[in-house]
Write a protein that holds these residues in place. Structure first.
Motif, PDB file in Angstrom:
ATOM      1  N   ASP A   1       0.829  -1.204   0.000  1.00 15.51           N
ATOM      2  CA  ASP A   1       0.000   0.000   0.000  1.00 15.51           C
ATOM      3  C   ASP A   1       0.865   1.257   0.000  1.00 15.51           C
ATOM      4  O   ASP A   1       0.596   2.208  -0.736  1.00 15.51           O
ATOM      5  CB  ASP A   1      -0.918  -0.011   1.225  1.00 15.51           C
ATOM      6  CG  ASP A   1      -1.959   1.103   1.162  1.00 15.51           C
ATOM      7  OD1 ASP A   1      -2.676   1.187   0.149  1.00 15.51           O
ATOM      8  OD2 ASP A   1      -2.049   1.887   2.125  1.00 15.51           O
TER       9      ASP A   1
ATOM     10  N   THR B   1       2.471  -0.441  11.309  1.00 16.21           N
ATOM     11  CA  THR B   1       2.086  -1.772  10.835  1.00 16.21           C
ATOM     12  C   THR B   1       1.093  -2.419  11.790  1.00 16.21           C
ATOM     13  O   THR B   1       0.145  -3.088  11.359  1.00 16.21           O
ATOM     14  CB  THR B   1       3.331  -2.663  10.699  1.00 16.21           C
ATOM     15  OG1 THR B   1       4.228  -2.059   9.778  1.00 16.21           O
ATOM     16  CG2 THR B   1       2.953  -4.050  10.192  1.00 16.21           C
TER      17      THR B   1
ATOM     18  N   THR C   1      -2.300  -1.077  10.976  1.00 14.56           N
ATOM     19  CA  THR C   1      -2.815  -1.639   9.731  1.00 14.56           C
ATOM     20  C   THR C   1      -3.273  -3.081   9.915  1.00 14.56           C
ATOM     21  O   THR C   1      -4.361  -3.471   9.468  1.00 14.56           O
ATOM     22  CB  THR C   1      -1.733  -1.592   8.628  1.00 14.56           C
ATOM     23  OG1 THR C   1      -1.331  -0.229   8.433  1.00 14.56           O
ATOM     24  CG2 THR C   1      -2.256  -2.150   7.320  1.00 14.56           C
TER      25      THR C   1
END
Length: 255
Positions: free
Chosen positions: A99, A143, A146
């Protein structure tokens, strides 16, 4: 009349030098954006930002013959720092993801990290799968955020509620206060948080994810990317990068 024209031309030339001088001064700097809340990669020592990423950035600045300037911003603001031209590169313990690759270019990786899970000592959470259905704290834009938020429904862990924090320390405070079931954060700061609160919290042996850190530049900035990769290659081949990481890790453990 001729002399007057000459004087006017000289004055005009002098006036034009002012903006060019300002641009030249700005051109002597290379700007790194980061979030200085992430030991041992970037953090404050007094009023100075130090850490592994800062030392790498200094090598990059030296390579291009410029002075390093560091901007400290919120982690989730870092992509905009690049796209808006506020910085030349981002070094912030940033994980390479598909992404993020859509909006920025990444250097070669320089560190492999894990997202660790921190819980209260008496917690029933013993492994990563025990996070299913729980309330988890994360640092916004990381992270851990996410993976736990799982907006694309690709994670194998299904957290009930994700609470986002600008600082990992705030998430730890809420965990200790009983407002969270767990905190997911990078292993280095996780070690320090647990050490400082060893009577209250523990780090699970089971990690949530394994990830790879790299330095980001604006999409298409190939020249700078090549320079950064050459610096990383030199630091890796000489052993300087491994030494830098171990020294900072040891300093973190002993601080």
């Amino acid at each position: 009349m001729k002399n007057l024209k000459k004087v006017a031309a000289i004055c005009l030339a002098a006036a034009m030098l002012v903006p060019f001088a300002a641009c030249s001064k700005k051109g002597n700097k290379i700007v790194m954006s980061t979030n200085a809340q992430f030991q041992p990669f970037e953090y404050y020592s007094g009023k100075e930002i130090v850490g592994i990423d800062v030392e790498i950035a200094k090598k990059i600045a030296a390579k291009v013959g410029k002075e390093l300037e560091i901007r400290d911003v919120e982690f989730d603001s870092l992509p905009n720092e690049l796209s808006s031209g506020k910085c030349d590169f981002v070094a912030a313990g940033m994980t390479v993801t598909e992404d993020r690759k859509k909006n920025m270019d990444f250097s070669d990786t320089y560190f492999d990290a894990t997202q660790s899970i921190i819980v209260l000592k008496n917690s029933s959470i013993k492994s990563r799968t025990d996070l299913n259905g729980k309330t988890v704290g994360v640092q916004q834009g990381t992270t851990g955020d996410t993976y736990c938020t799982d907006e694309e429904k690709t994670s194998d862990i299904h957290v009930k509620t994700v609470k986002r924090y600008n600082k990992g320390s705030d998430a730890i405070s809420d965990l200790i206060a009983g407002r969270l079931d767990a905190v997911v954060i990078d292993d280095f700061p996780a070690q320090k948080f647990v050490e400082n609160n060893s009577d209250k919290i523990v780090k699970l042996d089971d990690a949530l994810t394994v990830e790879h850190y790299a330095i980001a530049v604006k999409k298409g900035n190939t020249d700078l990317l090549n320079t950064i990769n050459s610096v990383l290659a030199e630091m890796k081949s000489s052993g300087e990068l491994d030494k830098l990481i171990e020294e900072n890790k040891a300093a973190l453990e002993n601080s």
